[in-house]
Write a protein that holds these residues in place. Structure first.
Motif, PDB file in Angstrom:
ATOM      1  N   TYR A   1       8.871   2.194  -5.554  1.00 35.33           N
ATOM      2  CA  TYR A   1       8.600   2.917  -4.319  1.00 35.33           C
ATOM      3  C   TYR A   1       7.531   4.006  -4.424  1.00 35.33           C
ATOM      4  CZ  TYR A   1      12.894   0.645  -2.763  1.00 35.33           C
ATOM      5  OH  TYR A   1      13.851  -0.282  -2.430  1.00 35.33           O
ATOM      6  N   PHE A   2       7.130   4.378  -5.639  1.00 32.89           N
ATOM      7  CA  PHE A   2       6.182   5.476  -5.769  1.00 32.89           C
ATOM      8  C   PHE A   2       4.918   5.103  -6.542  1.00 32.89           C
ATOM      9  CE2 PHE A   2      10.375   7.360  -5.207  1.00 32.89           C
ATOM     10  CZ  PHE A   2      10.145   8.279  -4.201  1.00 32.89           C
ATOM     11  N   ASP A   3       5.081   4.551  -7.715  1.00 36.52           N
ATOM     12  CA  ASP A   3       3.927   4.241  -8.570  1.00 36.52           C
ATOM     13  C   ASP A   3       4.222   2.957  -9.332  1.00 36.52           C
ATOM     14  OD1 ASP A   3       1.799   4.124 -10.289  1.00 36.52           O
ATOM     15  OD2 ASP A   3       2.184   6.038 -11.286  1.00 36.52           O
TER      16      ASP A   3
ATOM     17  N   GLN B   1       7.075  17.797 -12.675  1.00 40.10           N
ATOM     18  CA  GLN B   1       7.309  17.389 -11.287  1.00 40.10           C
ATOM     19  C   GLN B   1       5.996  16.909 -10.668  1.00 40.10           C
ATOM     20  OE1 GLN B   1       7.763  20.086  -7.598  1.00 40.10           O
ATOM     21  NE2 GLN B   1       9.873  19.781  -8.285  1.00 40.10           N
ATOM     22  N   ARG B   2       6.121  15.872  -9.839  1.00 37.88           N
ATOM     23  CA  ARG B   2       4.955  15.365  -9.113  1.00 37.88           C
ATOM     24  C   ARG B   2       5.358  15.080  -7.674  1.00 37.88           C
ATOM     25  NH1 ARG B   2       1.627   9.645 -10.061  1.00 37.88           N
ATOM     26  NH2 ARG B   2       0.666   9.624  -7.984  1.00 37.88           N
ATOM     27  N   GLU B   3       4.481  15.469  -6.737  1.00 38.20           N
ATOM     28  CA  GLU B   3       4.724  15.155  -5.333  1.00 38.20           C
ATOM     29  C   GLU B   3       4.057  13.832  -4.997  1.00 38.20           C
ATOM     30  OE1 GLU B   3       4.048  16.986  -0.823  1.00 38.20           O
ATOM     31  OE2 GLU B   3       3.623  18.209  -2.605  1.00 38.20           O
ATOM     32  N   PHE B   4       4.819  12.930  -4.393  1.00 41.32           N
ATOM     33  CA  PHE B   4       4.318  11.604  -4.046  1.00 41.32           C
ATOM     34  C   PHE B   4       4.075  11.450  -2.541  1.00 41.32           C
ATOM     35  CE2 PHE B   4       5.802  10.686  -8.271  1.00 41.32           C
ATOM     36  CZ  PHE B   4       4.950   9.679  -8.716  1.00 41.32           C
ATOM     37  N   THR B   5       3.999  12.565  -1.825  1.00 46.99           N
ATOM     38  CA  THR B   5       3.684  12.503  -0.403  1.00 46.99           C
ATOM     39  C   THR B   5       2.259  11.977  -0.213  1.00 46.99           C
ATOM     40  OG1 THR B   5       5.090  14.457  -0.087  1.00 46.99           O
ATOM     41  CG2 THR B   5       3.637  13.833   1.732  1.00 46.99           C
ATOM     42  N   LYS B   6       2.071  11.153   0.802  1.00 47.83           N
ATOM     43  CA  LYS B   6       0.767  10.551   1.048  1.00 47.83           C
ATOM     44  C   LYS B   6      -0.295  11.622   1.250  1.00 47.83           C
ATOM     45  CE  LYS B   6      -1.563   7.119   3.963  1.00 47.83           C
ATOM     46  NZ  LYS B   6      -1.417   6.192   5.120  1.00 47.83           N
TER      47      LYS B   6
ATOM     48  N   TYR C   1      13.644   4.863 -13.284  1.00 51.49           N
ATOM     49  CA  TYR C   1      12.326   4.339 -13.655  1.00 51.49           C
ATOM     50  C   TYR C   1      11.966   3.155 -12.766  1.00 51.49           C
ATOM     51  CZ  TYR C   1      13.144   7.034 -17.950  1.00 51.49           C
ATOM     52  OH  TYR C   1      13.418   8.018 -18.864  1.00 51.49           O
ATOM     53  N   PHE C   2      12.953   2.290 -12.503  1.00 52.50           N
ATOM     54  CA  PHE C   2      12.719   1.138 -11.641  1.00 52.50           C
ATOM     55  C   PHE C   2      12.368   1.588 -10.220  1.00 52.50           C
ATOM     56  CE2 PHE C   2      14.556  -1.635  -8.360  1.00 52.50           C
ATOM     57  CZ  PHE C   2      13.795  -2.782  -8.556  1.00 52.50           C
ATOM     58  N   LEU C   3      13.079   2.602  -9.701  1.00 47.22           N
ATOM     59  CA  LEU C   3      12.812   3.086  -8.355  1.00 47.22           C
ATOM     60  C   LEU C   3      11.432   3.727  -8.249  1.00 47.22           C
ATOM     61  CD1 LEU C   3      16.284   4.667  -7.476  1.00 47.22           C
ATOM     62  CD2 LEU C   3      15.343   2.494  -6.659  1.00 47.22           C
ATOM     63  N   ILE C   4      11.023   4.435  -9.293  1.00 51.17           N
ATOM     64  CA  ILE C   4       9.687   5.044  -9.296  1.00 51.17           C
ATOM     65  C   ILE C   4       8.617   3.963  -9.213  1.00 51.17           C
ATOM     66  CG2 ILE C   4       8.026   6.363 -10.661  1.00 51.17           C
ATOM     67  CD1 ILE C   4      10.422   7.938 -11.781  1.00 51.17           C
ATOM     68  N   ARG C   5       8.783   2.910 -10.018  1.00 50.34           N
ATOM     69  CA  ARG C   5       7.799   1.808  -9.983  1.00 50.34           C
ATOM     70  C   ARG C   5       7.831   1.056  -8.656  1.00 50.34           C
ATOM     71  NH1 ARG C   5       9.614   1.184 -15.355  1.00 50.34           N
ATOM     72  NH2 ARG C   5      11.093  -0.408 -14.685  1.00 50.34           N
TER      73      ARG C   5
ATOM     74  N   ARG D   1       8.654  15.594   2.441  1.00 51.75           N
ATOM     75  CA  ARG D   1       7.810  15.448   1.240  1.00 51.75           C
ATOM     76  C   ARG D   1       8.635  14.826   0.116  1.00 51.75           C
ATOM     77  NH1 ARG D   1       6.295  21.441   0.333  1.00 51.75           N
ATOM     78  NH2 ARG D   1       4.976  20.643  -1.351  1.00 51.75           N
ATOM     79  N   LYS D   2       7.991  13.966  -0.662  1.00 52.06           N
ATOM     80  CA  LYS D   2       8.683  13.213  -1.709  1.00 52.06           C
ATOM     81  C   LYS D   2       8.306  13.743  -3.094  1.00 52.06           C
ATOM     82  CE  LYS D   2       6.767   9.519  -0.050  1.00 52.06           C
ATOM     83  NZ  LYS D   2       6.354   8.119   0.196  1.00 52.06           N
ATOM     84  N   PHE D   3       9.316  13.922  -3.943  1.00 51.94           N
ATOM     85  CA  PHE D   3       9.092  14.469  -5.277  1.00 51.94           C
ATOM     86  C   PHE D   3       9.823  13.641  -6.335  1.00 51.94           C
ATOM     87  CE2 PHE D   3       8.677  17.959  -2.304  1.00 51.94           C
ATOM     88  CZ  PHE D   3       7.575  18.660  -2.758  1.00 51.94           C
TER      89      PHE D   3
END
Length: 247
Positions: free
Chosen positions: A89-91, A224-229, A83-87, A173-175
């Protein structure tokens, strides 16, 4: 079509009114009931409360049904790191509480479409390859099993996040994937011999003559969600399992 998981969407009240609960043919009144889940099932401690209030003989009574999950310390700690990594580096606005609430509404919506065999409506909500597999399985189910797939929002008794995954494919691609587990009640009439291991509840609304038998079923949905720009910020369901129904 985006999953009903975006902040502020699908905020429905999740309450159930019970006047009497019978667990394993034993009447339990005026006290909380706790159903323990296996240690491997829960990723963290969570409590789902369903209040009931009524006026009986001029006095207001309140009754609660409480389901408590036993945490797996390793999974709980690992998911908190994710959860910390998602906040980070991603959202930066990611919240597992908001995600869980949205996932609950997505689960109810998709399970209802499955129950009604509306597979075209799953496009954009469920991975395309998975839709075809679900259609094959659902077409073989009897009507009672199809009805049991549907989880009404008010009948979802317990929701808990499971494993979390962060990964990259060969193209960079990031997921992010999050596994969710749900426990819900159904009034569908299911044969006992095919539903071994499920819990049976009997809910009486108003009196014993109005008692209704319900089963506590489980389901697993992976989001699942793709976080690619440049990719739209949408979650999609990549795995669906309904224990004893769609294994």
């Amino acid at each position: 079509m985006a999953l009903p998981m975006i902040r502020g969407c699908y905020r429905f009240p999740l309450t159930v009114s019970f006047s009497r609960l019978v667990l394993n043919e034993r009447i339990i009144l005026n006290r909380s009931v706790k159903t323990r889940l296996s240690p491997s099932s829960a990723a963290g401690v969570a409590v789902a409360v369903r209040p009931y209030s009524s006026d009986r003989e001029g006095k207001k009574q309140t009754q609660k049904v409480v389901m408590v999950g036993i945490p797996n310390p390793f999974i709980w700690f690992r998911t908190r790191i994710y959860y910390f990594l998602i906040r980070a580096y991603f959202d930066k606005e990611f919240s597992i509480e908001e995600f869980t609430e949205g996932a609950k509404q997505a689960f109810s919506h998709v399970s209802r479409l499955l129950s009604q065999c509306q597979f075209d409506a799953l496009d954009g909500l469920v991975e395309k390859d998975l839709i075809g597999k679900l259609e094959e399985k659902c077409n073989l189910l009897p009507l009672s099993h199809k009805k049991a797939l549907s989880a009404d929002p008010e009948e979802i008794m317990y929701t808990v996040p499971g494993d979390v995954g962060i990964y990259y494919d060969d193209n960079g691609r990031k997921f992010v994937s999050i596994l969710m587990r749900f426990w819900y009640l159904t009034s569908a009439r299911l044969p006992d011999e095919t539903m071994e291991g499920t819990r049976i509840f009997q809910v009486a609304i108003g009196g014993e003559e109005e008692a209704e038998t319900k089963r506590l079923l489980t389901a697993i949905y992976e989001f699942q969600r793709e976080f690619t720009k440049g990719v739209p910020p949408e979650w999609i369901i990549t795995r669906i399992e309904h224990s004893k129904l769609l294994d």
